[in-house]
Design a protein around this motif. Structure first.
Motif, PDB file in Angstrom:
ATOM      1  N   LEU A  89      -8.789   7.114  -3.609  1.00 52.35           N
ATOM      2  CA  LEU A  89      -7.161   6.704  -3.494  1.00 52.35           C
ATOM      3  C   LEU A  89      -7.079   6.381  -2.025  1.00 52.35           C
ATOM      4  O   LEU A  89      -7.441   7.502  -1.309  1.00 52.35           O
ATOM      5  CB  LEU A  89      -6.178   7.635  -4.165  1.00 52.35           C
ATOM      6  N   GLY A  90      -6.690   5.620  -1.605  1.00 49.86           N
ATOM      7  CA  GLY A  90      -6.421   5.083  -0.276  1.00 49.86           C
ATOM      8  C   GLY A  90      -5.261   4.574  -0.232  1.00 49.86           C
ATOM      9  O   GLY A  90      -4.801   3.636  -0.740  1.00 49.86           O
ATOM     10  N   ILE A  91      -4.649   4.668   1.287  1.00 47.04           N
ATOM     11  CA  ILE A  91      -3.290   4.330   1.403  1.00 47.04           C
ATOM     12  C   ILE A  91      -3.626   3.065   2.626  1.00 47.04           C
ATOM     13  O   ILE A  91      -4.163   3.383   3.564  1.00 47.04           O
ATOM     14  CB  ILE A  91      -2.280   5.290   2.034  1.00 47.04           C
ATOM     15  N   VAL A  92      -3.576   1.896   2.028  1.00 51.72           N
ATOM     16  CA  VAL A  92      -3.836   0.779   3.229  1.00 51.72           C
ATOM     17  C   VAL A  92      -2.567   0.552   3.938  1.00 51.72           C
ATOM     18  O   VAL A  92      -1.335   0.305   3.369  1.00 51.72           O
ATOM     19  CB  VAL A  92      -3.953  -0.551   2.199  1.00 51.72           C
ATOM     20  N   ALA A  93      -2.786   0.220   5.261  1.00 48.28           N
ATOM     21  CA  ALA A  93      -1.630   0.182   6.080  1.00 48.28           C
ATOM     22  C   ALA A  93      -1.176  -1.268   5.939  1.00 48.28           C
ATOM     23  O   ALA A  93      -1.381  -1.753   7.245  1.00 48.28           O
ATOM     24  CB  ALA A  93      -2.025   0.628   7.447  1.00 48.28           C
ATOM     25  N   GLY A  94      -0.574  -1.547   5.115  1.00 45.37           N
ATOM     26  CA  GLY A  94      -0.306  -3.122   5.093  1.00 45.37           C
ATOM     27  C   GLY A  94      -0.066  -3.569   3.292  1.00 45.37           C
ATOM     28  O   GLY A  94      -0.523  -2.943   2.621  1.00 45.37           O
ATOM     29  N   PRO A  95       0.644  -4.652   3.071  1.00 48.56           N
ATOM     30  CA  PRO A  95       0.830  -5.308   1.867  1.00 48.56           C
ATOM     31  C   PRO A  95      -0.553  -5.815   1.403  1.00 48.56           C
ATOM     32  O   PRO A  95      -1.421  -6.251   2.060  1.00 48.56           O
ATOM     33  CB  PRO A  95       1.723  -6.261   2.023  1.00 48.56           C
ATOM     34  N   VAL A  96      -0.786  -5.636  -0.002  1.00 52.59           N
ATOM     35  CA  VAL A  96      -1.787  -6.231  -0.541  1.00 52.59           C
ATOM     36  C   VAL A  96      -1.226  -7.415  -1.573  1.00 52.59           C
ATOM     37  O   VAL A  96      -0.545  -6.824  -2.389  1.00 52.59           O
ATOM     38  CB  VAL A  96      -2.717  -5.143  -1.156  1.00 52.59           C
ATOM     39  N   ALA A  97      -1.604  -8.642  -1.374  1.00 53.27           N
ATOM     40  CA  ALA A  97      -1.150  -9.586  -2.288  1.00 53.27           C
ATOM     41  C   ALA A  97      -1.423  -9.688  -3.593  1.00 53.27           C
ATOM     42  O   ALA A  97      -0.699  -9.644  -4.559  1.00 53.27           O
ATOM     43  CB  ALA A  97      -1.556 -10.942  -1.631  1.00 53.27           C
ATOM     44  N   GLU A  98      -2.844  -9.554  -4.011  1.00 51.13           N
ATOM     45  CA  GLU A  98      -3.243  -9.333  -5.242  1.00 51.13           C
ATOM     46  C   GLU A  98      -3.061  -7.951  -5.990  1.00 51.13           C
ATOM     47  O   GLU A  98      -2.996  -6.903  -5.347  1.00 51.13           O
ATOM     48  CB  GLU A  98      -4.619  -9.937  -5.341  1.00 51.13           C
ATOM     49  N   ASP A  99      -3.283  -7.768  -7.328  1.00 51.30           N
ATOM     50  CA  ASP A  99      -3.104  -6.585  -7.937  1.00 51.30           C
ATOM     51  C   ASP A  99      -4.540  -5.843  -8.224  1.00 51.30           C
ATOM     52  O   ASP A  99      -4.525  -4.430  -8.520  1.00 51.30           O
ATOM     53  CB  ASP A  99      -2.436  -6.913  -9.372  1.00 51.30           C
ATOM     54  N   ASP A 140       5.862  -1.126   3.781  1.00 54.56           N
ATOM     55  CA  ASP A 140       4.655  -1.757   4.109  1.00 54.56           C
ATOM     56  C   ASP A 140       3.296  -1.087   3.697  1.00 54.56           C
ATOM     57  O   ASP A 140       2.255  -1.260   4.454  1.00 54.56           O
ATOM     58  CB  ASP A 140       4.992  -2.099   5.654  1.00 54.56           C
ATOM     59  N   LEU A 141       3.344  -0.102   2.798  1.00 48.34           N
ATOM     60  CA  LEU A 141       2.060   0.782   2.613  1.00 48.34           C
ATOM     61  C   LEU A 141       1.601   0.429   1.205  1.00 48.34           C
ATOM     62  O   LEU A 141       2.475   0.223   0.233  1.00 48.34           O
ATOM     63  CB  LEU A 141       2.272   2.100   2.618  1.00 48.34           C
ATOM     64  N   THR A 142       0.361   0.457   0.830  1.00 43.00           N
ATOM     65  CA  THR A 142      -0.100   0.122  -0.603  1.00 43.00           C
ATOM     66  C   THR A 142      -1.116   1.180  -1.060  1.00 43.00           C
ATOM     67  O   THR A 142      -1.999   1.463  -0.147  1.00 43.00           O
ATOM     68  CB  THR A 142      -1.012  -1.360  -0.390  1.00 43.00           C
TER      69      THR A 142
END
Length: 226
Positions: A89-99, A140-142
């Motif tokens: 599991l990772g927290i991406v520092a931005g939006p991710v458009a696809e699922d 803004d996190l994913t």
């Protein structure tokens, strides 16, 4: 911390919940590493357990240890043959458009006097494949589940940046290093098949620093859709 949490134990294997910040190898400058805990992980065995694979110093979660040399050889072969199921599991520092999706980008190591060494996508690099899906979006996190097929150095960190468009939160090498005290990556689950025995299966609960950012899910993660 005097004892590392044990997630799985039998006569040939241990899976521990490695805390973030603990290196596998002793740093050149000295300091605490996994080696400091191995004696306490004998648990009645004469020999010290051996780490089978690697996690970055910042990465928390499931780490497999073999309790004797023969088991270490078998487990290492399972990793090499891509038989081990790993869930991060990772927290991406931005939006991710696809699922969800799959990132297939070869990786190569480069180094410079200014920035030191790092991994980059390169056609001439070693094959690296990561399956991923979004678990939760918050501001803004994913929160993303990663299931790497291969085990290249920094694979998930580079694939997050190059494949999803943003580095992992707190990553000082591939991102800004801001937003968290460490690279927000957690080895949530590990399954190692064994011939003639039940598989080694372990899950590591979501760390407190993930929860502090508003993410709270049950581990293990749901299986990927077929």
């Amino acid at each position: 911390m005097s004892v590392l949490p044990i997630l799985f134990e039998d006569g040939e294997a241990l899976v521990i919940n490695k805390p973030a910040g603990l290196p596998i190898d002793r740093p050149r400058a000295g300091g605490t590493s996994l080696e400091n805990y191995l004696d306490g992980l004998r648990l009645g065995f004469q020999r010290l357990p051996l780490a089978v694979h690697r996690l970055d110093q910042d990465t928390s979660g499931c780490l497999l240890l073999a309790r004797h040399a023969k088991a270490h050889k078998r487990f290492a072969a399972a990793f090499e043959a891509r038989q081990v199921e790993k869930v991060y599991l990772g927290i991406v520092a931005g939006p991710v458009a696809e699922d969800s999706g799959t990132i297939a980008l070869n990786l190569s190591k480069i180094s410079s006097a200014e920035k030191g060494w790092r991994m980059i996508p390169a056609r001439a690099g070693k094959p690296a494949v990561t399956h991923w899906r979004v678990v939760e979006r918050k501001d803004d996190l994913t929160l993303v589940e990663f299931r790497p097929e291969t085990g290249r150095t920094h694979q998930i960190r580079v694939h997050a940046l190059a494949g999803l468009g943003a580095a992992l939160l707190g990553d000082p090498v591939y991102g800004s290093g801001e937003g968290a005290r460490r690279t927000m990556l957690h080895a949530a689950a590990l399954t190692v098949p064994r011939e003639g025995k039940p598989p080694i299966a372990a899950t590591a609960p979501l760390p407190a620093d993930f929860a502090a950012l508003g993410f709270a899910i049950d581990v293990p993660c749901p299986p990927p859709e077929n």
